[in-house]
Design an enzyme around this catalytic site. Structure first.
Site, short mmCIF file in Angstrom:
data_model
loop_
_atom_site.label_atom_id
_atom_site.label_comp_id
_atom_site.label_asym_id
_atom_site.label_seq_id
_atom_site.Cartn_x
_atom_site.Cartn_y
_atom_site.Cartn_z
N ASP A 99 1.40 -9.09 -7.06
CA ASP A 99 2.53 -9.97 -7.33
C ASP A 99 2.15 -11.44 -7.17
O ASP A 99 1.08 -11.77 -6.65
CB ASP A 99 3.69 -9.64 -6.38
CG ASP A 99 4.31 -8.28 -6.68
OD1 ASP A 99 4.28 -7.85 -7.85
OD2 ASP A 99 4.83 -7.65 -5.74
N ARG A 132 4.51 -4.91 1.58
CA ARG A 132 5.26 -6.03 2.16
C ARG A 132 6.57 -5.55 2.80
O ARG A 132 6.99 -6.08 3.83
CB ARG A 132 5.51 -7.09 1.10
CG ARG A 132 4.22 -7.80 0.67
CD ARG A 132 4.42 -8.56 -0.64
NE ARG A 132 5.49 -9.54 -0.52
CZ ARG A 132 6.08 -10.12 -1.57
NH1 ARG A 132 5.72 -9.79 -2.81
NH2 ARG A 132 7.03 -10.99 -1.39
N ARG A 179 -1.42 -4.08 -10.46
CA ARG A 179 -0.84 -5.42 -10.39
C ARG A 179 -0.87 -5.95 -8.96
O ARG A 179 -0.75 -5.19 -8.01
CB ARG A 179 0.61 -5.39 -10.86
CG ARG A 179 0.84 -4.81 -12.24
CD ARG A 179 2.32 -4.75 -12.54
NE ARG A 179 2.59 -4.14 -13.84
CZ ARG A 179 3.80 -4.02 -14.36
NH1 ARG A 179 4.85 -4.45 -13.69
NH2 ARG A 179 3.96 -3.45 -15.54
N TYR A 215 -5.12 -2.23 1.16
CA TYR A 215 -4.50 -3.55 1.29
C TYR A 215 -4.58 -4.01 2.74
O TYR A 215 -4.56 -3.18 3.67
CB TYR A 215 -3.03 -3.52 0.87
CG TYR A 215 -2.81 -3.62 -0.62
CD1 TYR A 215 -2.66 -4.87 -1.24
CD2 TYR A 215 -2.72 -2.48 -1.41
CE1 TYR A 215 -2.46 -4.96 -2.61
CE2 TYR A 215 -2.52 -2.57 -2.78
CZ TYR A 215 -2.38 -3.82 -3.37
OH TYR A 215 -2.18 -3.91 -4.72
#
Length: 245
Positions: A52, A198, A50, A110
């Site tokens: 967000d 994050r 996933r 990421y």
């Protein structure tokens, strides 16, 4: 039955994330809709993981089973002609019959982008977190080194995350500053908890601001307590860069 693999690039600004939701547009939902139209089949798209709401992807990976005889290049062109301009199918290719985009991934990469200069940017406002005060990158890099290896990342785990374990293995994590004032944080791991990147970035920014020292960052990591860590960095600075198999 064919198993087709997609490499997908998308701007997550206008979407509620990758995974289909009860209400609102999602990347998975939109691509499935177009695939159903093209193939006249019920399609279930499996993503590598996933992302967000508001998070972007440079190379999300997904696969689906189909009986269509459409060749991969024609399918790619058809999909891109139907999808909005903020979603791009970069590649369609034949995959092994048992290939599973999520289960078979070995690691994900990421990247988080911070615009660290006085003035914001009209053009980067949806793709980076603007922080006007200069951050101490040396201290941020020292704290980042503590992430390498296998740890319990409960301190950087969203309260809405339900997984069997919070232990993940960070393969690499590094910061780079460009002359244009963009800080790029790249992190690779065998898996990530919800909003983990994050939360890490938000806490490292507090180190860069001088509000948390390097030892304090270590204590936050070891505490396994999300309340001790910094705030969650905005979604629009985060990109899924690569999925490795």
């Amino acid at each position: 039955m064919r198993n087709l693999k997609l490499i997908i690039e998308y701007d997550g600004t206008n979407y509620l994330g990758w995974q289909i939701q009860r209400q609102g547009p999602t990347i998975q939902g939109l691509i499935e809709e177009k695939l159903r139209f093209i193939t006249n089949e019920e399609i279930h798209l499996i993503g590598s993981g996933r992302t967000d709401a508001g998070v972007h992807a440079i190379a999300q990976v997904a696969n689906f089973k189909t009986n269509t005889s459409i060749d991969t290049n024609s399918l790619k062109r058809a999909l891109n002609s139907l999808l909005p301009k903020d979603i791009l199918i970069k590649k369609v290719e034949e995959a092994e019959e048992d290939f599973h985009a999520r289960k078979h991934s070995k690691s994900k990469v990421y990247e988080y982008r911070i615009l660290n200069k006085e003035n914001p940017s009209v053009f980067l406002r949806q793709y980076s977190w603007h922080i006007p005060q200069r951050l101490n990158l040396v201290e941020m890099m020292r704290a980042t080194e503590m992430l390498i290896g296998e740890h319990d990342f409960s301190s950087f785990r969203s309260s809405g995350s339900f997984t069997k374990t919070s232990v993940r293995r960070i393969i690499r994590a590094e910061w780079k500053r460009s002359q244009s004032g963009i800080l790029r944080f790249e992190i690779e791991a065998n898996g990530f908890l919800r909003q983990m990147v994050r939360a890490i970035v938000g806490t490292l920014v507090e180190v860069g601001r001088g509000r948390i020292d390097v030892q304090g960052f270590r204590e936050i990591l070891e505490s396994k307590n999300r309340q001790k860590a910094g705030s969650t960095a905005p979604a629009h600075g985060l990109f899924l860069k690569e999925v490795k198999y």
